[in-house]
Design a protein around this motif. Sequence first.
Motif, PDB file in Angstrom:
ATOM      1  N   ASN A   1       0.846  -1.195   0.000  1.00 26.58           N
ATOM      2  CA  ASN A   1       0.000   0.000   0.000  1.00 26.58           C
ATOM      3  C   ASN A   1       0.881   1.245   0.000  1.00 26.58           C
ATOM      4  OD1 ASN A   1       0.407   1.069   2.865  1.00 26.58           O
ATOM      5  ND2 ASN A   1      -0.280  -1.015   3.314  1.00 26.58           N
ATOM      6  N   ASP A   2       0.257   2.388  -0.141  1.00 20.92           N
ATOM      7  CA  ASP A   2       0.971   3.662  -0.118  1.00 20.92           C
ATOM      8  C   ASP A   2       0.657   4.464   1.144  1.00 20.92           C
ATOM      9  OD1 ASP A   2       2.525   3.623  -2.453  1.00 20.92           O
ATOM     10  OD2 ASP A   2       0.764   4.034  -3.690  1.00 20.92           O
ATOM     11  N   GLY A   3       0.186   3.777   2.178  1.00 21.90           N
ATOM     12  CA  GLY A   3      -0.150   4.463   3.420  1.00 21.90           C
ATOM     13  C   GLY A   3       1.077   4.832   4.225  1.00 21.90           C
ATOM     14  N   ARG A   4       0.858   5.373   5.400  1.00 18.71           N
ATOM     15  CA  ARG A   4       1.976   5.773   6.259  1.00 18.71           C
ATOM     16  C   ARG A   4       2.826   4.567   6.643  1.00 18.71           C
ATOM     17  NH1 ARG A   4       0.348   9.020  11.526  1.00 18.71           N
ATOM     18  NH2 ARG A   4      -0.385  10.444   9.886  1.00 18.71           N
ATOM     19  N   ASN A   5       2.160   3.447   6.917  1.00 20.74           N
ATOM     20  CA  ASN A   5       2.851   2.203   7.268  1.00 20.74           C
ATOM     21  C   ASN A   5       2.264   1.039   6.476  1.00 20.74           C
ATOM     22  OD1 ASN A   5       4.602   3.044   9.635  1.00 20.74           O
ATOM     23  ND2 ASN A   5       2.589   3.689  10.392  1.00 20.74           N
ATOM     24  N   PHE A   6       3.044  -0.010   6.344  1.00 16.46           N
ATOM     25  CA  PHE A   6       2.532  -1.235   5.721  1.00 16.46           C
ATOM     26  C   PHE A   6       1.433  -1.827   6.603  1.00 16.46           C
ATOM     27  CE2 PHE A   6       2.761  -5.904   5.281  1.00 16.46           C
ATOM     28  CZ  PHE A   6       2.471  -6.025   3.926  1.00 16.46           C
ATOM     29  N   SER A   7       1.745  -2.069   7.876  1.00 16.50           N
ATOM     30  CA  SER A   7       0.750  -2.577   8.831  1.00 16.50           C
ATOM     31  C   SER A   7       1.351  -2.578  10.226  1.00 16.50           C
ATOM     32  CB  SER A   7       0.321  -4.004   8.477  1.00 16.50           C
ATOM     33  OG  SER A   7      -0.471  -4.547   9.512  1.00 16.50           O
ATOM     34  N   VAL A   8       0.600  -2.085  11.184  1.00 12.85           N
ATOM     35  CA  VAL A   8       1.083  -2.096  12.569  1.00 12.85           C
ATOM     36  C   VAL A   8       0.444  -3.233  13.363  1.00 12.85           C
ATOM     37  CG1 VAL A   8       1.685   0.332  12.646  1.00 12.85           C
ATOM     38  CG2 VAL A   8      -0.634  -0.365  13.248  1.00 12.85           C
ATOM     39  N   GLY A   9      -0.146  -4.210  12.672  1.00 15.69           N
ATOM     40  CA  GLY A   9      -0.586  -5.427  13.343  1.00 15.69           C
ATOM     41  C   GLY A   9      -2.083  -5.536  13.519  1.00 15.69           C
ATOM     42  N   ALA A  10      -2.455  -6.561  14.284  1.00 13.68           N
ATOM     43  CA  ALA A  10      -3.864  -6.885  14.482  1.00 13.68           C
ATOM     44  C   ALA A  10      -4.539  -5.877  15.423  1.00 13.68           C
ATOM     45  CB  ALA A  10      -4.011  -8.296  15.046  1.00 13.68           C
ATOM     46  N   ASN A  11      -5.843  -5.903  15.429  1.00 10.58           N
ATOM     47  CA  ASN A  11      -6.652  -4.994  16.247  1.00 10.58           C
ATOM     48  C   ASN A  11      -6.760  -5.553  17.669  1.00 10.58           C
ATOM     49  OD1 ASN A  11      -8.572  -3.382  17.427  1.00 10.58           O
ATOM     50  ND2 ASN A  11     -10.049  -3.533  15.775  1.00 10.58           N
ATOM     51  N   ILE A  12      -5.889  -5.089  18.575  1.00 12.62           N
ATOM     52  CA  ILE A  12      -5.899  -5.645  19.928  1.00 12.62           C
ATOM     53  C   ILE A  12      -7.127  -5.197  20.713  1.00 12.62           C
ATOM     54  CG2 ILE A  12      -3.401  -5.956  20.043  1.00 12.62           C
ATOM     55  CD1 ILE A  12      -3.222  -3.441  21.754  1.00 12.62           C
ATOM     56  N   PHE A  13      -7.762  -4.103  20.277  1.00 13.40           N
ATOM     57  CA  PHE A  13      -9.010  -3.687  20.929  1.00 13.40           C
ATOM     58  C   PHE A  13     -10.083  -4.750  20.724  1.00 13.40           C
ATOM     59  CE2 PHE A  13     -13.198  -1.588  20.702  1.00 13.40           C
ATOM     60  CZ  PHE A  13     -13.290  -1.137  22.013  1.00 13.40           C
ATOM     61  N   ALA A  14     -10.139  -5.314  19.509  1.00 11.41           N
ATOM     62  CA  ALA A  14     -11.119  -6.373  19.233  1.00 11.41           C
ATOM     63  C   ALA A  14     -10.839  -7.605  20.082  1.00 11.41           C
ATOM     64  CB  ALA A  14     -11.094  -6.733  17.751  1.00 11.41           C
ATOM     65  N   ILE A  15      -9.550  -7.868  20.336  1.00 16.32           N
ATOM     66  CA  ILE A  15      -9.179  -9.034  21.142  1.00 16.32           C
ATOM     67  C   ILE A  15      -9.635  -8.860  22.585  1.00 16.32           C
ATOM     68  CG2 ILE A  15      -7.216 -10.319  22.078  1.00 16.32           C
ATOM     69  CD1 ILE A  15      -5.756  -9.716  19.415  1.00 16.32           C
ATOM     70  N   ILE A  16      -9.324  -7.705  23.181  1.00 18.08           N
ATOM     71  CA  ILE A  16      -9.698  -7.491  24.581  1.00 18.08           C
ATOM     72  C   ILE A  16     -11.211  -7.405  24.729  1.00 18.08           C
ATOM     73  CG2 ILE A  16      -9.591  -4.953  24.614  1.00 18.08           C
ATOM     74  CD1 ILE A  16      -8.270  -7.314  27.363  1.00 18.08           C
ATOM     75  N   LEU A  17     -11.894  -6.880  23.720  1.00 19.65           N
ATOM     76  CA  LEU A  17     -13.358  -6.814  23.749  1.00 19.65           C
ATOM     77  C   LEU A  17     -13.949  -8.225  23.761  1.00 19.65           C
ATOM     78  CD1 LEU A  17     -15.585  -4.616  23.704  1.00 19.65           C
ATOM     79  CD2 LEU A  17     -15.732  -4.979  21.226  1.00 19.65           C
ATOM     80  N   ALA A  18     -13.396  -9.117  22.942  1.00 16.49           N
ATOM     81  CA  ALA A  18     -13.868 -10.504  22.904  1.00 16.49           C
ATOM     82  C   ALA A  18     -13.631 -11.198  24.237  1.00 16.49           C
ATOM     83  CB  ALA A  18     -13.169 -11.262  21.776  1.00 16.49           C
ATOM     84  N   VAL A  19     -12.479 -10.928  24.848  1.00 13.00           N
ATOM     85  CA  VAL A  19     -12.158 -11.532  26.146  1.00 13.00           C
ATOM     86  C   VAL A  19     -13.132 -11.049  27.221  1.00 13.00           C
ATOM     87  CG1 VAL A  19     -10.443 -11.598  28.002  1.00 13.00           C
ATOM     88  CG2 VAL A  19      -9.722 -11.901  25.619  1.00 13.00           C
ATOM     89  N   GLN A  20     -13.342  -9.744  27.265  1.00 11.00           N
ATOM     90  CA  GLN A  20     -14.232  -9.177  28.284  1.00 11.00           C
ATOM     91  C   GLN A  20     -15.677  -9.620  28.110  1.00 11.00           C
ATOM     92  OE1 GLN A  20     -13.403  -4.990  27.783  1.00 11.00           O
ATOM     93  NE2 GLN A  20     -11.584  -5.043  29.106  1.00 11.00           N
ATOM     94  N   SER A  21     -16.036 -10.003  26.883  1.00  6.78           N
ATOM     95  CA  SER A  21     -17.401 -10.466  26.602  1.00  6.78           C
ATOM     96  C   SER A  21     -17.505 -11.989  26.644  1.00  6.78           C
ATOM     97  CB  SER A  21     -17.842  -9.969  25.219  1.00  6.78           C
ATOM     98  OG  SER A  21     -17.753  -8.568  25.127  1.00  6.78           O
ATOM     99  N   ASN A  22     -16.427 -12.653  27.086  1.00  2.00           N
ATOM    100  CA  ASN A  22     -16.378 -14.120  27.152  1.00  2.00           C
ATOM    101  C   ASN A  22     -16.705 -14.783  25.815  1.00  2.00           C
ATOM    102  OD1 ASN A  22     -15.630 -14.557  29.911  1.00  2.00           O
ATOM    103  ND2 ASN A  22     -17.703 -13.934  30.523  1.00  2.00           N
ATOM    104  N   MET A  23     -16.252 -14.155  24.733  1.00  2.00           N
ATOM    105  CA  MET A  23     -16.497 -14.696  23.390  1.00  2.00           C
ATOM    106  C   MET A  23     -15.302 -15.561  22.964  1.00  2.00           C
ATOM    107  SD  MET A  23     -18.042 -11.165  21.774  1.00  2.00           S
ATOM    108  CE  MET A  23     -18.293 -11.825  20.121  1.00  2.00           C
ATOM    109  N   TRP A  24     -15.054 -16.622  23.730  1.00  2.00           N
ATOM    110  CA  TRP A  24     -13.866 -17.433  23.513  1.00  2.00           C
ATOM    111  C   TRP A  24     -13.916 -18.195  22.201  1.00  2.00           C
ATOM    112  CZ3 TRP A  24      -9.925 -16.012  26.191  1.00  2.00           C
ATOM    113  CH2 TRP A  24     -10.134 -15.417  27.448  1.00  2.00           C
ATOM    114  N   ASN A  25     -15.089 -18.718  21.863  1.00  2.00           N
ATOM    115  CA  ASN A  25     -15.213 -19.439  20.595  1.00  2.00           C
ATOM    116  C   ASN A  25     -14.959 -18.514  19.414  1.00  2.00           C
ATOM    117  OD1 ASN A  25     -15.808 -21.839  21.879  1.00  2.00           O
ATOM    118  ND2 ASN A  25     -18.028 -21.576  21.738  1.00  2.00           N
ATOM    119  N   GLU A  26     -15.506 -17.288  19.514  1.00  2.00           N
ATOM    120  CA  GLU A  26     -15.315 -16.318  18.446  1.00  2.00           C
ATOM    121  C   GLU A  26     -13.845 -15.902  18.329  1.00  2.00           C
ATOM    122  OE1 GLU A  26     -19.571 -16.168  19.660  1.00  2.00           O
ATOM    123  OE2 GLU A  26     -17.633 -16.242  20.696  1.00  2.00           O
TER     124      GLU A  26
END
Length: 288
Positions: free
Chosen positions: A23-48
């Motif tokens: 891509n031509d953005g500022r960065n290639f990629s700074v990684g996965a969305n850790i907010f989505a991960i912690i949200l899933a944990v706090q919601s006990n969405m382990w299967n998801e």
Amino acid sequence: MVDIMQEAIDRLHGNATGLVIGNDGRNFSVGANIFAIILAVQSNMWNELEMMIKMGQDTFMGLRTAPKPVVAAPHQMALGGGCEICLASDRILADAETYMGLVEVGVGVIPSWGGCKEMVRRRISPHMNATNVNPTPYLRQAFETIGFAKVSTSAMEARDLGFLADTDRVILNSEHRLDEARSEVLKLADAGYRPPVVRRNVWASGRDVLAAVNIEVYSLQQAGYISEYDAHIARKLGYVLCGGDLSQGQWMDEQYFLDLEREAFLSLVGEKKTQDRIQYMLENNKPL
């Protein structure tokens, strides 16, 4: 992003000649969305959460085993999952100013989209075709790169850390990066590209080397270089890099290592201290 990659994989099984990831953005990629991960944990969405990790693994393996060539063209930051997608590609054409690293330990987990597997495949496995080779020195390099969340200060250092292979290239003029990547795809296609073998091609060192790793981790903790929880994460990482508690070293499929990665990630993300580290990173943009 995963949906886009799945569509790209479908096209690779169709009429496409190959794929450039860039891509031509500022960065290639700074990684996965850790907010989505912690949200899933706090919601006990382990299967998801497990499905999310498995989907990422399957997608990256889909790129790796596609019938047409895949070339990644990273620039600036290529961290975490951004680094892993490069490692899943057939070739990396990196801008000279590329800062690559598997930084997941900074938020209390380990790479789980093939990063551990790829470091073993790239750093350890090539040496194990000779007889009577001790994998420990090579495994230590991979362990330190991931365990200390090392990030390259340039594409050249990324090669030293094992993120770039001998066949990968460094592009000095960033404006030429995507065009050079496209040319590389066409070159691979014209040469009669065949996807890599992913069965029994990654060396699992087994329990004896794992015991040596755990002794080093214990020594680091006792010397005060790492905390008790850092040591806990390091033991999980060592377990994955050694291919588990096998009675002896042997060649294993790539999927075997991916399963170990996923199990270790889910185990760690379920721990309160990992959740604290993720939350702190979200709030302060630096590791706890």
